[in-house]
Write a protein that holds these residues in place. Structure first.
Motif, PDB file in Angstrom:
ATOM      1  N   UNK A  38       0.852  -1.192   0.000  1.00  0.00           N
ATOM      2  CA  UNK A  38       0.000   0.000   0.000  1.00  0.00           C
ATOM      3  C   UNK A  38       0.888   1.241   0.000  1.00  0.00           C
ATOM      4  N   UNK A  39       0.584   2.157  -0.913  1.00  0.00           N
ATOM      5  CA  UNK A  39       1.378   3.375  -1.110  1.00  0.00           C
ATOM      6  C   UNK A  39       0.587   4.563  -0.569  1.00  0.00           C
ATOM      7  N   UNK A  40       1.045   5.144   0.538  1.00  0.00           N
ATOM      8  CA  UNK A  40       0.318   6.254   1.157  1.00  0.00           C
ATOM      9  C   UNK A  40       0.649   7.603   0.533  1.00  0.00           C
ATOM     10  N   UNK A  41       1.884   7.786   0.044  1.00  0.00           N
ATOM     11  CA  UNK A  41       2.276   9.123  -0.418  1.00  0.00           C
ATOM     12  C   UNK A  41       2.216   9.297  -1.929  1.00  0.00           C
ATOM     13  N   UNK A  42       1.841   8.262  -2.669  1.00  0.00           N
ATOM     14  CA  UNK A  42       1.609   8.393  -4.097  1.00  0.00           C
ATOM     15  C   UNK A  42       2.836   8.379  -4.966  1.00  0.00           C
ATOM     16  N   UNK A  43       3.993   7.964  -4.440  1.00  0.00           N
ATOM     17  CA  UNK A  43       5.197   7.945  -5.270  1.00  0.00           C
ATOM     18  C   UNK A  43       5.340   6.666  -6.076  1.00  0.00           C
ATOM     19  N   UNK A  44       4.365   5.750  -5.942  1.00  0.00           N
ATOM     20  CA  UNK A  44       4.399   4.515  -6.711  1.00  0.00           C
ATOM     21  C   UNK A  44       5.088   3.368  -6.016  1.00  0.00           C
ATOM     22  N   UNK A  45       5.573   3.609  -4.792  1.00  0.00           N
ATOM     23  CA  UNK A  45       6.236   2.570  -4.005  1.00  0.00           C
ATOM     24  C   UNK A  45       5.530   2.479  -2.657  1.00  0.00           C
ATOM     25  N   UNK A  47       4.727   1.833   1.303  1.00  0.00           N
ATOM     26  CA  UNK A  47       5.449   2.399   2.439  1.00  0.00           C
ATOM     27  C   UNK A  47       4.821   1.945   3.750  1.00  0.00           C
ATOM     28  N   UNK A  48       5.486   2.287   4.861  1.00  0.00           N
ATOM     29  CA  UNK A  48       5.017   1.844   6.168  1.00  0.00           C
ATOM     30  C   UNK A  48       3.698   2.503   6.539  1.00  0.00           C
ATOM     31  N   UNK A  49       3.522   3.771   6.175  1.00  0.00           N
ATOM     32  CA  UNK A  49       2.253   4.441   6.467  1.00  0.00           C
ATOM     33  C   UNK A  49       1.103   3.746   5.745  1.00  0.00           C
ATOM     34  N   UNK A  50       1.333   3.316   4.518  1.00  0.00           N
ATOM     35  CA  UNK A  50       0.302   2.591   3.787  1.00  0.00           C
ATOM     36  C   UNK A  50      -0.042   1.277   4.448  1.00  0.00           C
ATOM     37  N   UNK A  51       0.972   0.559   4.908  1.00  0.00           N
ATOM     38  CA  UNK A  51       0.728  -0.706   5.598  1.00  0.00           C
ATOM     39  C   UNK A  51      -0.127  -0.473   6.837  1.00  0.00           C
ATOM     40  N   UNK A  52       0.203   0.553   7.603  1.00  0.00           N
ATOM     41  CA  UNK A  52      -0.529   0.823   8.841  1.00  0.00           C
ATOM     42  C   UNK A  52      -2.008   1.043   8.577  1.00  0.00           C
ATOM     43  N   UNK A 441      16.898 -15.910 -17.354  1.00  0.00           N
ATOM     44  CA  UNK A 441      15.866 -16.103 -16.335  1.00  0.00           C
ATOM     45  C   UNK A 441      15.234 -14.754 -16.021  1.00  0.00           C
ATOM     46  N   UNK A 442      13.900 -14.726 -16.034  1.00  0.00           N
ATOM     47  CA  UNK A 442      13.227 -13.446 -15.864  1.00  0.00           C
ATOM     48  C   UNK A 442      13.206 -12.984 -14.417  1.00  0.00           C
ATOM     49  N   UNK A 443      13.320 -13.910 -13.474  1.00  0.00           N
ATOM     50  CA  UNK A 443      13.408 -13.496 -12.088  1.00  0.00           C
ATOM     51  C   UNK A 443      12.063 -13.311 -11.420  1.00  0.00           C
ATOM     52  N   UNK A 444      12.066 -12.551 -10.327  1.00  0.00           N
ATOM     53  CA  UNK A 444      10.986 -12.590  -9.349  1.00  0.00           C
ATOM     54  C   UNK A 444       9.993 -11.437  -9.427  1.00  0.00           C
ATOM     55  N   UNK A 445      10.156 -10.536 -10.399  1.00  0.00           N
ATOM     56  CA  UNK A 445       9.291  -9.360 -10.444  1.00  0.00           C
ATOM     57  C   UNK A 445       7.811  -9.711 -10.579  1.00  0.00           C
ATOM     58  N   UNK A 446       7.511 -10.791 -11.291  1.00  0.00           N
ATOM     59  CA  UNK A 446       6.108 -11.130 -11.533  1.00  0.00           C
ATOM     60  C   UNK A 446       5.316 -11.441 -10.285  1.00  0.00           C
ATOM     61  N   UNK A 447       6.018 -11.840  -9.212  1.00  0.00           N
ATOM     62  CA  UNK A 447       5.348 -12.127  -7.951  1.00  0.00           C
ATOM     63  C   UNK A 447       5.296 -10.919  -7.032  1.00  0.00           C
ATOM     64  N   UNK A 448       5.947  -9.827  -7.433  1.00  0.00           N
ATOM     65  CA  UNK A 448       6.112  -8.667  -6.555  1.00  0.00           C
ATOM     66  C   UNK A 448       5.281  -7.470  -6.983  1.00  0.00           C
ATOM     67  N   UNK A 449       4.374  -7.675  -7.899  1.00  0.00           N
ATOM     68  CA  UNK A 449       3.558  -6.590  -8.444  1.00  0.00           C
ATOM     69  C   UNK A 449       2.630  -6.039  -7.358  1.00  0.00           C
ATOM     70  N   UNK A 450       2.453  -4.712  -7.276  1.00  0.00           N
ATOM     71  CA  UNK A 450       1.538  -4.144  -6.277  1.00  0.00           C
ATOM     72  C   UNK A 450       0.146  -4.752  -6.339  1.00  0.00           C
ATOM     73  N   UNK A 460      -5.462   0.441  -9.168  1.00  0.00           N
ATOM     74  CA  UNK A 460      -6.385  -0.440  -8.427  1.00  0.00           C
ATOM     75  C   UNK A 460      -6.313  -0.215  -6.916  1.00  0.00           C
ATOM     76  N   UNK A 461      -6.136   1.058  -6.539  1.00  0.00           N
ATOM     77  CA  UNK A 461      -6.166   1.405  -5.121  1.00  0.00           C
ATOM     78  C   UNK A 461      -4.860   1.198  -4.392  1.00  0.00           C
ATOM     79  N   UNK A 462      -3.806   0.802  -5.103  1.00  0.00           N
ATOM     80  CA  UNK A 462      -2.507   0.637  -4.457  1.00  0.00           C
ATOM     81  C   UNK A 462      -2.022   1.958  -3.877  1.00  0.00           C
ATOM     82  N   UNK A 463      -2.256   3.057  -4.605  1.00  0.00           N
ATOM     83  CA  UNK A 463      -1.875   4.385  -4.140  1.00  0.00           C
ATOM     84  C   UNK A 463      -2.820   5.426  -4.716  1.00  0.00           C
ATOM     85  N   UNK A 464      -2.687   6.673  -4.276  1.00  0.00           N
ATOM     86  CA  UNK A 464      -3.629   7.719  -4.696  1.00  0.00           C
ATOM     87  C   UNK A 464      -3.374   8.257  -6.095  1.00  0.00           C
TER      88      UNK A 464
END
Length: 578
Positions: A38-45, A47-52, A441-450, A460-464
């Motif tokens: 969950x992204x609380x500040x809208x930077x696309x990543x 954060x802890x505030x979003x988790x809370x 090898x494409x690696x692990x990004x596919x499982x880490x999508x928001x 989809x509501x991940x951030x504002x």
């Protein structure tokens, strides 16, 4: 039901319940990957505030604790698993004040908090490593890491032939003007130099890091690469597989970089620190307040893995044998049996898991043909999983897992049935595996999508905003929380039912009795203080009837007229047992 043809499938008690179990013996723990929750500040990543802000959702889901992947100060060469400061929060995720608020808010909701610890390696931007580079060969500063002279003429070749888990050589040469330059070991990316765990400074540093976070109120640690801290003396060459689970049933020695016996002394010292926060011998010891450690230890056979959870070491260790099981009754039965027998031998619970941030999500993995080797990522041009089949099997696998005695870990978004992003543009990939394997090898990004929260919202509501550090597939919209909340038969409501029923019947604390139900069936009885619950997973080619007196408690899919379809798991009581 048909009779079994498995000689080892006769009805018998496999596992006997542990009396007076502490919370961690049966807890369901939810992994949060902070970048993507969950992204609380809208930077696309994220954060802890979003988790809370999303903690009430997790409380309602029914989990007992959360595990946070790394949030420490880091240049993010490996999404935070390259730590530059173990006692501070990376500004991407917030601040120490945000961490304190998250811990308090979780505790207010009766959720325990486990944080990641990365002791095998640091970032190359860690002050210690920068000091080591500026110091002379043989100096105390260099001894904190694995510096070695090279081989061959002028030391121009690596000290041995070890390969990185991420691809390419496991050694990089330090730039030293006027000298040939030593090499340093990195079992992962070149920006993740391995610590030397024979060095007293390293041991003291991590003991202090443990105390720092325990003093801030965390309930425990998931330890990254727990099997890798100590390397074999002399660093001998190794040409076998780097993944220890690839050694299963092969007549090969253990790799010299993994699962060396001296790692256990390190963890015994750590366990004493954790126990000091809730002394086990104290009159007022409260098992509900135990501080715990969980090992990420890719170790085989199970008897070796069980050594990590002996009394006085780790409380838990992920069951990767179970995660890697083929979708067959024989494979599942074998791995469940071996795991419970090995851990029972040391008095430890088994800790089940099906997905995490390092593997293809099981809703996609199980949609591949049975017997397909577990891929390291799936992308454009690769064989694509069957999404309908994968989700049906994933729901059945989770329903099986949550009926097993012991603890369990869930990975964020699996309760929504999220698939891997298997068509992610390669240009968007950030996992160092992609470049280090030269795109093999494409690696692990596919499982880490928001993950998605609201279908109609940006990302989809991940951030504002519409920003997201990895692109989300379109299918995530229809799988968003707001599209599944309260909808009968949705994967989210299935997870809520499973977790509620598991808690009501104390399934994590039960005894397991195998039942003879057929060669394509996994069937057992979980006997607890609340009664007996039967579990049946149909892996055959035709539906199976339930007993006439069956009372259904939960099912991974529709069960009509008392018949269990293929790739479906059910929980029920029968014969008067409640």
């Amino acid at each position: 039901m048909t009779s079994s043809t498995f000689s080892d499938r006769a009805d018998h008690v496999l596992h006997t319940a542990h009396q007076g179990g502490a919370w961690w013996r049966s807890a369901v723990i939810y992994q949060i990957y902070p970048r993507s929750f969950a992204d609380a500040n809208g930077d696309g990543i994220g954060d802890l505030a979003g988790i809370t802000t999303r903690l009430p959702y997790l409380r309602a889901l029914g989990v007992d604790a959360i595990w946070l992947s790394p949030f420490y100060t880091s240049p993010q060469a490996d999404a935070g698993y390259d730590v530059a400061d173990y006692r501070d929060i990376d500004p991407l995720f917030g601040s120490l004040a945000d961490a304190d608020l998250l811990i308090k808010s979780a505790h207010d909701l009766a959720l325990k908090v486990i944080v990641d610890l990365v002791p095998n390696h640091s970032s190359d931007e860690h002050p210690w490593f920068q000091t080591a580079l500026a110091s002379a060969p043989g100096s105390p500063e260099r001894d904190r890491y694995m510096f070695r002279d090279g081989s061959g003429p002028g030391g121009g070749e690596p000290p041995n032939n070890w390969q990185s888990v991420f691809g390419g050589p496991a050694w990089s040469r330090a730039a030293e003007p006027g000298t040939p330059g030593q090499w340093y070991l990195h079992l992962f990316d070149a920006k993740q130099p391995d610590f030397n765990w024979q060095n007293a400074d390293v041991r003291h540093e991590f003991e202090d890091v443990l105390r720092f976070w325990l003093d801030r109120g965390v309930d425990g640690f998931r330890v990254d690469v727990a099997h890798g801290l100590v390397k074999a003396p002399g660093l001998p060459d190794w040409s076998g597989p780097m993944n220890m689970l690839d050694l299963v049933d092969k007549d090969l020695d253990r790799p010299p970089m993994w699962d060396q016996d001296p790692v256990h002394e390190i963890y015994r010292s750590w366990r004493k620190i954790l126990d000091s926060y809730n002394p086990p011998s104290a009159v007022d010891h409260d098992a509900a307040q135990d501080r715990v450690m969980c090992a990420e230890a890719w170790v085989d056979p199970p008897e070796r893995a069980a050594l990590y959870v002996r009394d006085g070491e780790f409380h838990q260790a992920f069951n990767f044998d179970f995660l890697q099981s083929d979708w067959t009754a024989r494979s599942l039965h074998r791995n469940i049996t071996r795991s419970l027998e090995a851990n029972d031998g040391v008095g430890a619970p088994t800790t089940w898991v099906l997905s995490n941030h390092d593997v293809v999500r099981h809703a996609s993995r199980l949609g591949l043909p049975i017997g397909t080797p577990r891929p390291n990522g799936i992308g454009v041009g690769d064989p694509q999983p069957d999404p309908v089949l994968g989700l049906r099997r994933a729901r059945a696998a989770t329903t099986l897992m949550l009926a097993l005695p012991g603890g369990a870990y869930l990975y964020q978004g699996e309760e929504l049935g999220l698939p891997e992003h298997t068509t992610m543009p390669d240009a968007a990939r950030q996992d160092p595996t992609w470049e280090r394997t030269r795109h093999a090898e494409r690696g692990r990004d596919g499982a880490r999508v928001p993950i998605p929260w609201e279908e109609a919202a940006p990302t989809y509501g991940f951030g504002p905003t519409g920003r997201s550090w990895l692109p989300q597939p379109e299918v995530y919209g229809e799988l968003a929380v707001d599209q599944q909340d309260g909808r009968e038969g949705s994967t989210l409501e299935l997870y809520r039912l499973l977790l509620r029923t598991r808690a009501e019947h104390h399934l994590g604390e039960g005894s397991l009795i195998w039942l003879d139900a057929g060669q394509d069936v996994v069937s057992f009885e979980n006997a607890t203080v609340q009664g007996r619950v039967r579990v049946l997973l149909n892996l055959g080619g035709a539906p199976l009837p339930l007993p006439d007196d069956a009372v259904l408690l939960a099912a991974s899919g529709p069960v009509d007229e008392g018949v269990v379809p293929v790739d479906t798991t059910v929980w029920f009581t029968a014969g008067g047992h409640q």
